[in-house]
Design an enzyme around this catalytic site. Structure first.
Site, PDB file in Angstrom:
ATOM      1  N   ASP A 103       0.568  -1.183   0.069  1.00  0.00           N
ATOM      2  CA  ASP A 103      -0.243   0.391   0.268  1.00  0.00           C
ATOM      3  C   ASP A 103       0.638   0.771  -0.310  1.00  0.00           C
ATOM      4  OD1 ASP A 103      -2.492   1.280   0.094  1.00  0.00           O
ATOM      5  OD2 ASP A 103      -2.150   1.285   2.647  1.00  0.00           O
ATOM      6  N   ASP A 163       0.111   5.048   1.330  1.00  0.00           N
ATOM      7  CA  ASP A 163      -0.599   5.569   2.117  1.00  0.00           C
ATOM      8  C   ASP A 163      -0.067   5.121   3.795  1.00  0.00           C
ATOM      9  OD1 ASP A 163      -0.878   7.771   0.588  1.00  0.00           O
ATOM     10  OD2 ASP A 163      -2.905   7.541   0.684  1.00  0.00           O
ATOM     11  N   GLY A 183      -7.287   3.579   3.492  1.00  0.00           N
ATOM     12  CA  GLY A 183      -7.352   2.207   2.771  1.00  0.00           C
ATOM     13  C   GLY A 183      -9.686   2.520   1.347  1.00  0.00           C
ATOM     14  N   ARG A 224     -11.831   7.705  -2.265  1.00  0.00           N
ATOM     15  CA  ARG A 224     -11.771   9.133  -1.932  1.00  0.00           C
ATOM     16  C   ARG A 224     -13.609   9.436  -2.279  1.00  0.00           C
ATOM     17  NH1 ARG A 224      -9.799  12.487  -7.142  1.00  0.00           N
ATOM     18  NH2 ARG A 224      -8.269  11.408  -6.192  1.00  0.00           N
ATOM     19  N   SER A 253      -5.084   5.242  -3.785  1.00  0.00           N
ATOM     20  CA  SER A 253      -4.866   7.175  -4.119  1.00  0.00           C
ATOM     21  C   SER A 253      -5.080   6.783  -6.041  1.00  0.00           C
ATOM     22  CB  SER A 253      -3.338   7.016  -3.664  1.00  0.00           C
ATOM     23  OG  SER A 253      -2.899   8.326  -3.991  1.00  0.00           O
TER      24      SER A 253
END
Length: 218
Positions: free
Chosen positions: A9, A11, A46, A49, A116
């Site tokens: 992952d 972020d 996770g 947006r 993302s």
């Protein structure tokens, strides 16, 4: 079974961009007339947006037209992009390069699997993009974690079976996605929160090369 693919992952695992997401969401919440705490921000780990904004509006008790929703989502992303514009290698979390270099030396295929939509430019800015054979992010998937789509696509691009993959994640939804993909999971963060992971570490400074070697050949 040898593990031939490692998926990361972004972020909160490779770089600490979570703080920038939080600031952008907090500022939007303030504009809409309510507070948004770091504790509430845990719900966003996770998550896509679009789903983040849906949760934010629920927290604030705010209803929106589709036009308002799209505008606010774009506004948040614009502010976030301003934050990450000046990112450099100093933003890489401690000992991540050590792990990436070790896996590269072992000829292990690596991928990024992130919600993302900015994974590629971030990896370019911090100078790590060359480590990864493929980047699967929010531009490639339609289903959010805990759906395993992002990790299954990464495994497919790496040419590795899901059972041969190891996932590094800092979010409950990500650990569940790895489990749903039949992959070994390593939780980065609070072990109590990430209790479903196969292994847990506070951060990469706790991960030894001996451990990585053992995971590869377990």
């Amino acid at each position: 079974m040898k593990k031939n693919g490692f998926i990361f992952d972004l972020d909160g695992v490779i770089v600490d961009t979570a703080k920038y997401h939080y600031l952008a969401w907090k500022n939007l919440a303030n504009k809409l007339g309510f507070e948004f705490t770091e504790e509430q921000n845990e719900l966003f780990k996770g998550v896509s947006r679009k789903r983040c904004l849906e949760i934010l509006l629920q927290i604030g008790g705010v209803t929106a037209t589709q036009k308002q929703f799209d505008h606010w989502m774009g506004e948040k992303n614009k502010e976030y992009l301003q934050y990450i514009e000046n990112m450099d290698a100093s933003e890489i979390l401690s000992d991540v390069p050590k792990v990436l270099h070790f896996l590269k030396e072992k000829n292990i295929q690596m991928a990024v699997g992130s919600a993302s939509k900015n994974a590629r430019p971030i990896l370019e800015k911090v100078g790590l993009i060359s480590y990864f054979k493929t980047i699967i992010d929010g531009n490639n998937v339609t289903k959010a974690k805990p759906d395993p789509e992002v990790f299954l696509l990464a495994a497919q691009e790496l040419g590795v079976r899901p059972q041969e993959c190891v996932v590094f994640e800092d979010a409950v939804a990500g650990i569940q996605a790895a489990k749903n993909a039949s992959m070994t999971s390593i939780g980065i963060g609070d072990a109590k929160i990430l209790a479903e992971a196969n292994y847990n570490f506070r951060d990469f400074t706790e991960i030894s090369l001996d451990f990585l070697n053992a995971v590869i050949y377990e």
